[in-house]
Design an enzyme around this catalytic site. Sequence first.
Site, PDB file in Angstrom:
ATOM      1  N   ASP A  15       0.814  -1.225   0.000  1.00 55.35           N
ATOM      2  CA  ASP A  15       0.000   0.000   0.000  1.00 55.35           C
ATOM      3  C   ASP A  15       0.842   1.268   0.000  1.00 55.35           C
ATOM      4  OD1 ASP A  15      -2.468  -1.171  -0.150  1.00 55.35           O
ATOM      5  OD2 ASP A  15      -2.876  -1.075   2.010  1.00 55.35           O
ATOM      6  N   ARG A  96       1.159   5.208  17.026  1.00 55.11           N
ATOM      7  CA  ARG A  96       0.777   6.257  16.068  1.00 55.11           C
ATOM      8  C   ARG A  96       1.261   7.639  16.487  1.00 55.11           C
ATOM      9  NH1 ARG A  96       0.799   1.895  13.933  1.00 55.11           N
ATOM     10  NH2 ARG A  96      -1.006   0.972  12.923  1.00 55.11           N
ATOM     11  N   ASP A 125      -6.787   4.054  13.201  1.00 53.16           N
ATOM     12  CA  ASP A 125      -5.460   4.625  12.952  1.00 53.16           C
ATOM     13  C   ASP A 125      -5.512   5.920  12.140  1.00 53.16           C
ATOM     14  OD1 ASP A 125      -4.089   2.716  14.435  1.00 53.16           O
ATOM     15  OD2 ASP A 125      -4.034   1.313  12.770  1.00 53.16           O
ATOM     16  N   SER A 177      -4.805  -8.730   8.941  1.00 54.65           N
ATOM     17  CA  SER A 177      -4.169  -7.420   9.046  1.00 54.65           C
ATOM     18  C   SER A 177      -3.422  -7.399  10.374  1.00 54.65           C
ATOM     19  CB  SER A 177      -5.237  -6.327   8.998  1.00 54.65           C
ATOM     20  OG  SER A 177      -4.659  -5.104   9.371  1.00 54.65           O
TER      21      SER A 177
HETATM   22  N1  ARG Z   1      -7.747  -2.340  16.952  1.00 61.25           N
HETATM   23  C1  ARG Z   1      -6.444  -1.939  17.358  1.00 61.25           C
HETATM   24  C2  ARG Z   1      -6.383  -0.449  17.552  1.00 61.25           C
HETATM   25  O1  ARG Z   1      -7.220   0.242  17.032  1.00 61.25           O
HETATM   26  C3  ARG Z   1      -5.381  -2.447  16.419  1.00 61.25           C
HETATM   27  C4  ARG Z   1      -5.247  -1.714  15.131  1.00 61.25           C
HETATM   28  C5  ARG Z   1      -4.204  -2.315  14.261  1.00 61.25           C
HETATM   29  N2  ARG Z   1      -3.981  -1.561  13.062  1.00 61.25           N
HETATM   30  C6  ARG Z   1      -3.817  -2.116  11.873  1.00 61.25           C
HETATM   31  N3  ARG Z   1      -3.655  -1.281  10.878  1.00 61.25           N
HETATM   32  N4  ARG Z   1      -3.814  -3.394  11.667  1.00 61.25           N
HETATM   33  O2  ARG Z   1      -5.517   0.065  18.215  1.00 61.25           O
END
Ligand code: ARG
Length: 403
Positions: A15, A96, A125, A177
Amino acid sequence: MAKEKVVLAYSGGLDTSVIIRWLIEEKDLDVIAMVGDVGQQRQDLEYIRQKAIDIGALECLVVDMREEFVNEFLTKALAANALYENKYPLVSALSRPILVKHLVKTAEEYQAQYVAHGCTGKGNDQVRFEIGIVTLNPELKVLAPVREWDLLTREQEMEWAAARGIPVPTTVDEPYSIDDNIWGRTIECGILEDPWVEPPEDIYELTQPPNMGPDLPQYVELGFNAGVPCSLDGKQMSFHDIIIELNEIGGRHGYGRIDMLENRLVGLKSREIYETPGALALIEAHKALEDMTLERDLLHYKLSVEHVWATQVYYGQWYSPLKQALDAFIASTQTAVTGEVRLKFHKGTCLTVGRRSDFSLYDYGLATYGEADSFDRTAAKGFIDIFGLAVKTWARQQLKLDI
Ligand code: ARG
């Protein structure tokens, strides 16, 4: 005329590789890619850097953020015993804001007008990146290409990439993912989207199945100084190295798996699996030491602050004024959180089995039922009479109403 610039949060995956070319072709921008090392498993960083340049990035900066991540971010998270919805130690939500900090700094250094990320339009995110960026620099504009492509299929994306000589994965796509850093690993999508289905064993990488752990338990003694882990089994170690070691020990004993249905900020419930042996063991131990060293009312009040802190961070509010004020409160509670905690790992569990501190508020004389007892029982009766007066008065009144 010089082109405008964009700083891209780059991972080296398909991506964000496609995004580099897309920003050049579709937005006519000069791209500065930035890779943040927060302890994730990844390909060789030099390979990732060269790949970005080959695709057309003006520059690719590889920033080792591990120490700062531990010292600035995980230290605060541990002090807050941070668990979103009482379960999830915020693995991605913590990484992040450090990426954001470096993206904004780089944008300012290069006088870039834009910052770009590769998040989809459905997750948390994107919110964390964008709120963080505008909080640190409200003049910057954010580009979220994947959100614009949400209608593209994976095949179309791969075709677009292949036509431009961008390396595309030859193997069958990863069905999940995944995100990871020192604080743990997150897994979602694929078969996990059915909340009734037990997670298949092959999704786990850090943890053994709990029943496959060693038959003998393992004891680990953790030392803390003002809330920060500083030793393991008597050996002085950095907080970073303690996390790595506990991930290994906990994982070997099958400890640290979480299967949860969580509330995303964007309003939907999603099924998420986490493996975070080190983070969970440290929170367990840290709480145990707080139980011993924090005065009762402070401890109780802190519990409600912890809940707000974790929700704020999950919601992408790391740099918000409320979150910063909560940090100040939490930091003020940590001065006496110094001492040792003994943990016992065995077959998927991690239990506190001992704690001690020079700042202990546990008073043996007050607590014991043995000979050394110094608690004044004669004061108890008067205390209860007064403490119970309000409800006793109310109960009398009820009796009248019941007739
Ligand atoms: N659900 C978790 C959070 O919002 C994990 C997110 C993981 N991100 C990803 N792009 N796979 O913190």
